[in-house]
Design a protein around this motif. Structure first.
Motif, PDB file in Angstrom:
ATOM      1  N   VAL A   1      18.104 -14.361  -0.554  1.00  0.00           N
ATOM      2  CA  VAL A   1      17.123 -13.575   0.182  1.00  0.00           C
ATOM      3  C   VAL A   1      17.091 -12.181  -0.438  1.00  0.00           C
ATOM      4  O   VAL A   1      18.134 -11.572  -0.649  1.00  0.00           O
ATOM      5  CB  VAL A   1      17.493 -13.486   1.683  1.00  0.00           C
ATOM      6  CG1 VAL A   1      16.519 -12.605   2.432  1.00  0.00           C
ATOM      7  CG2 VAL A   1      17.543 -14.860   2.285  1.00  0.00           C
ATOM      8  N   ARG A   2      15.911 -11.699  -0.752  1.00  0.00           N
ATOM      9  CA  ARG A   2      15.806 -10.390  -1.405  1.00  0.00           C
ATOM     10  C   ARG A   2      15.921  -9.265  -0.389  1.00  0.00           C
ATOM     11  O   ARG A   2      15.489  -9.384   0.758  1.00  0.00           O
ATOM     12  CB  ARG A   2      14.471 -10.298  -2.139  1.00  0.00           C
ATOM     13  CG  ARG A   2      14.435 -11.236  -3.308  1.00  0.00           C
ATOM     14  CD  ARG A   2      13.137 -11.293  -4.028  1.00  0.00           C
ATOM     15  NE  ARG A   2      12.445 -10.028  -4.112  1.00  0.00           N
ATOM     16  CZ  ARG A   2      11.228  -9.900  -4.607  1.00  0.00           C
ATOM     17  NH1 ARG A   2      10.593 -10.951  -5.048  1.00  0.00           N
ATOM     18  NH2 ARG A   2      10.644  -8.731  -4.650  1.00  0.00           N
ATOM     19  N   LYS A   3      16.488  -8.146  -0.832  1.00  0.00           N
ATOM     20  CA  LYS A   3      16.582  -6.956   0.017  1.00  0.00           C
ATOM     21  C   LYS A   3      15.188  -6.366   0.196  1.00  0.00           C
ATOM     22  O   LYS A   3      14.387  -6.338  -0.735  1.00  0.00           O
ATOM     23  CB  LYS A   3      17.472  -5.907  -0.632  1.00  0.00           C
ATOM     24  CG  LYS A   3      18.917  -6.261  -0.692  1.00  0.00           C
ATOM     25  CD  LYS A   3      19.699  -5.119  -1.310  1.00  0.00           C
ATOM     26  CE  LYS A   3      21.140  -5.463  -1.461  1.00  0.00           C
ATOM     27  NZ  LYS A   3      21.897  -4.387  -2.104  1.00  0.00           N
ATOM     28  N   LEU A   4      14.910  -5.859   1.388  1.00  0.00           N
ATOM     29  CA  LEU A   4      13.604  -5.271   1.662  1.00  0.00           C
ATOM     30  C   LEU A   4      13.354  -4.037   0.807  1.00  0.00           C
ATOM     31  O   LEU A   4      12.224  -3.783   0.382  1.00  0.00           O
ATOM     32  CB  LEU A   4      13.473  -4.932   3.142  1.00  0.00           C
ATOM     33  CG  LEU A   4      13.350  -6.137   4.071  1.00  0.00           C
ATOM     34  CD1 LEU A   4      13.358  -5.688   5.518  1.00  0.00           C
ATOM     35  CD2 LEU A   4      12.092  -6.907   3.764  1.00  0.00           C
ATOM     36  N   GLU A   5      14.399  -3.265   0.529  1.00  0.00           N
ATOM     37  CA  GLU A   5      14.245  -2.084  -0.318  1.00  0.00           C
ATOM     38  C   GLU A   5      13.811  -2.486  -1.721  1.00  0.00           C
ATOM     39  O   GLU A   5      12.957  -1.840  -2.334  1.00  0.00           O
ATOM     40  CB  GLU A   5      15.544  -1.276  -0.395  1.00  0.00           C
ATOM     41  CG  GLU A   5      15.956  -0.628   0.899  1.00  0.00           C
ATOM     42  CD  GLU A   5      16.827  -1.532   1.772  1.00  0.00           C
ATOM     43  OE1 GLU A   5      16.974  -2.733   1.469  1.00  0.00           O
ATOM     44  OE2 GLU A   5      17.345  -1.023   2.775  1.00  0.00           O
ATOM     45  N   ASP A   6      14.384  -3.583  -2.232  1.00  0.00           N
ATOM     46  CA  ASP A   6      14.006  -4.069  -3.557  1.00  0.00           C
ATOM     47  C   ASP A   6      12.572  -4.576  -3.580  1.00  0.00           C
ATOM     48  O   ASP A   6      11.845  -4.381  -4.553  1.00  0.00           O
ATOM     49  CB  ASP A   6      14.956  -5.177  -4.018  1.00  0.00           C
ATOM     50  CG  ASP A   6      16.364  -4.667  -4.241  1.00  0.00           C
ATOM     51  OD1 ASP A   6      16.556  -3.437  -4.353  1.00  0.00           O
ATOM     52  OD2 ASP A   6      17.282  -5.510  -4.308  1.00  0.00           O
TER      53      ASP A   6
ATOM     54  N   ALA B   1       0.830  -1.205   0.000  1.00  0.00           N
ATOM     55  CA  ALA B   1       0.000   0.000   0.000  1.00  0.00           C
ATOM     56  C   ALA B   1       0.862   1.251   0.000  1.00  0.00           C
ATOM     57  O   ALA B   1       0.664   2.154  -0.793  1.00  0.00           O
ATOM     58  CB  ALA B   1      -0.938  -0.005   1.203  1.00  0.00           C
ATOM     59  N   THR B   2       1.813   1.326   0.884  1.00  0.00           N
ATOM     60  CA  THR B   2       2.770   2.434   0.911  1.00  0.00           C
ATOM     61  C   THR B   2       4.115   1.875   1.360  1.00  0.00           C
ATOM     62  O   THR B   2       4.185   0.845   2.011  1.00  0.00           O
ATOM     63  CB  THR B   2       2.353   3.551   1.899  1.00  0.00           C
ATOM     64  OG1 THR B   2       2.263   2.988   3.199  1.00  0.00           O
ATOM     65  CG2 THR B   2       1.061   4.194   1.504  1.00  0.00           C
ATOM     66  N   SER B   3       5.163   2.555   0.999  1.00  0.00           N
ATOM     67  CA  SER B   3       6.495   2.106   1.429  1.00  0.00           C
ATOM     68  C   SER B   3       6.699   2.446   2.894  1.00  0.00           C
ATOM     69  O   SER B   3       6.407   3.565   3.318  1.00  0.00           O
ATOM     70  CB  SER B   3       7.582   2.792   0.607  1.00  0.00           C
ATOM     71  OG  SER B   3       7.732   2.165  -0.622  1.00  0.00           O
TER      72      SER B   3
ATOM     73  N   THR C   1      10.321  -1.547  -3.652  1.00  0.00           N
ATOM     74  CA  THR C   1      10.341  -0.932  -4.975  1.00  0.00           C
ATOM     75  C   THR C   1       9.498  -1.729  -5.955  1.00  0.00           C
ATOM     76  O   THR C   1       8.710  -1.170  -6.714  1.00  0.00           O
ATOM     77  CB  THR C   1      11.789  -0.821  -5.494  1.00  0.00           C
ATOM     78  OG1 THR C   1      12.538  -0.053  -4.568  1.00  0.00           O
ATOM     79  CG2 THR C   1      11.841  -0.164  -6.852  1.00  0.00           C
ATOM     80  N   SER C   2       9.641  -3.037  -5.935  1.00  0.00           N
ATOM     81  CA  SER C   2       8.865  -3.856  -6.861  1.00  0.00           C
ATOM     82  C   SER C   2       7.367  -3.772  -6.560  1.00  0.00           C
ATOM     83  O   SER C   2       6.549  -3.764  -7.480  1.00  0.00           O
ATOM     84  CB  SER C   2       9.335  -5.308  -6.832  1.00  0.00           C
ATOM     85  OG  SER C   2       9.067  -5.895  -5.586  1.00  0.00           O
ATOM     86  N   LEU C   3       7.010  -3.665  -5.296  1.00  0.00           N
ATOM     87  CA  LEU C   3       5.594  -3.560  -4.942  1.00  0.00           C
ATOM     88  C   LEU C   3       5.002  -2.209  -5.372  1.00  0.00           C
ATOM     89  O   LEU C   3       3.832  -2.131  -5.744  1.00  0.00           O
ATOM     90  CB  LEU C   3       5.397  -3.775  -3.443  1.00  0.00           C
ATOM     91  CG  LEU C   3       5.599  -5.210  -2.971  1.00  0.00           C
ATOM     92  CD1 LEU C   3       5.550  -5.278  -1.450  1.00  0.00           C
ATOM     93  CD2 LEU C   3       4.581  -6.139  -3.586  1.00  0.00           C
ATOM     94  N   LYS C   4       5.825  -1.156  -5.351  1.00  0.00           N
ATOM     95  CA  LYS C   4       5.363   0.153  -5.826  1.00  0.00           C
ATOM     96  C   LYS C   4       4.961   0.072  -7.296  1.00  0.00           C
ATOM     97  O   LYS C   4       3.904   0.554  -7.697  1.00  0.00           O
ATOM     98  CB  LYS C   4       6.473   1.195  -5.718  1.00  0.00           C
ATOM     99  CG  LYS C   4       6.792   1.692  -4.372  1.00  0.00           C
ATOM    100  CD  LYS C   4       7.826   2.791  -4.535  1.00  0.00           C
ATOM    101  CE  LYS C   4       8.869   2.763  -3.482  1.00  0.00           C
ATOM    102  NZ  LYS C   4       9.898   3.774  -3.677  1.00  0.00           N
TER     103      LYS C   4
ATOM    104  N   SER D   1       1.189   8.292  -7.962  1.00  0.00           N
ATOM    105  CA  SER D   1       1.574   9.326  -8.933  1.00  0.00           C
ATOM    106  C   SER D   1       3.078   9.552  -8.948  1.00  0.00           C
ATOM    107  O   SER D   1       3.657   9.834  -9.994  1.00  0.00           O
ATOM    108  CB  SER D   1       0.871  10.647  -8.616  1.00  0.00           C
ATOM    109  OG  SER D   1      -0.510  10.516  -8.787  1.00  0.00           O
ATOM    110  N   LYS D   2       3.703   9.441  -7.796  1.00  0.00           N
ATOM    111  CA  LYS D   2       5.154   9.626  -7.728  1.00  0.00           C
ATOM    112  C   LYS D   2       5.894   8.520  -8.480  1.00  0.00           C
ATOM    113  O   LYS D   2       6.978   8.734  -8.986  1.00  0.00           O
ATOM    114  CB  LYS D   2       5.614   9.646  -6.274  1.00  0.00           C
ATOM    115  CG  LYS D   2       5.211  10.893  -5.537  1.00  0.00           C
ATOM    116  CD  LYS D   2       5.637  10.811  -4.090  1.00  0.00           C
ATOM    117  CE  LYS D   2       5.095  11.981  -3.298  1.00  0.00           C
ATOM    118  NZ  LYS D   2       5.386  11.860  -1.865  1.00  0.00           N
ATOM    119  N   ASN D   3       5.313   7.333  -8.547  1.00  0.00           N
ATOM    120  CA  ASN D   3       5.974   6.181  -9.154  1.00  0.00           C
ATOM    121  C   ASN D   3       5.576   5.938 -10.599  1.00  0.00           C
ATOM    122  O   ASN D   3       6.188   5.122 -11.272  1.00  0.00           O
ATOM    123  CB  ASN D   3       5.674   4.923  -8.336  1.00  0.00           C
ATOM    124  CG  ASN D   3       6.119   5.064  -6.918  1.00  0.00           C
ATOM    125  OD1 ASN D   3       7.219   5.528  -6.659  1.00  0.00           O
ATOM    126  ND2 ASN D   3       5.280   4.692  -5.980  1.00  0.00           N
TER     127      ASN D   3
END
Length: 162
Positions: free
Chosen positions: A51-56, A3-5, A59-62, A107-109
């Motif tokens: 194991v994937r980075k949480l930041e990645d 939903a949001t980062s 980003t992918s969910l955005k 909108s930002k993404n």
């Protein structure tokens, strides 16, 4: 997270909990970390454990959220289209403050996400001006006289499927 980062501090706490899971504690102090988290988050063939980075992940969910909004008919998508895209294509809609958090977040993404989306003509439902169906970006970016109200579909230019 889709939903949001989450804020950076939240991600830091989550990383700490994951590190505690992998390495644990020894008599009230943390055990020695034999490899950095950046090294462990590499793919198997590059020496990591996959194991994937949480930041990645964030980003992918955005970008997945924007993709779902553009390609599927969901309840949230219908609400956002009805509220913000009545008179304009979602790509043409400008980002303004004072709108809902979810729309501001999307909108930002959208600029980065739209640059990666390539539309196929197929039935011609794509927007003639605002969707990247040529692979060179939306046609509206090459013209100065196209307004955001223009919702012309590709199918209006097809004759006999061509």
């Amino acid at each position: 997270m889709s939903a949001t980062s989450p804020p950076k501090t939240t991600i830091r706490y989550m990383k700490r909990a994951i590190a505690d899971f992998f390495w644990g504690w020894d008599k009230e102090k943390r055990k020695y970390h034999w490899a950095s988290w950046d090294k462990l988050s590499l793919p198997y063939d590059e020496g990591g454990i996959g194991v994937r980075k949480l930041e990645d992940v964030c980003t992918s969910l955005k970008f997945k959220q924007w993709w779902t909004f553009r390609t599927k008919q969901t309840l949230l998508g219908q609400i956002l289209r009805a509220k913000y895209c009545q008179r304009a294509h979602p790509v043409a809609k400008k980002h303004h403050t004072g709108q809902s958090l979810i729309w501001n977040f999307m909108s930002k993404n959208k600029g980065i996400a739209e640059a990666q989306i390539k539309w196929k003509i197929n039935s011609g439902n794509s927007s003639f001006w605002w969707d990247d169906w040529l692979g060179e970006g939306p046609l509206a970016s090459y013209c100065t006289h196209i307004i955001s109200l223009n919702t012309t579909a590709i199918s209006q230019f097809l004759v006999g499927g061509n």
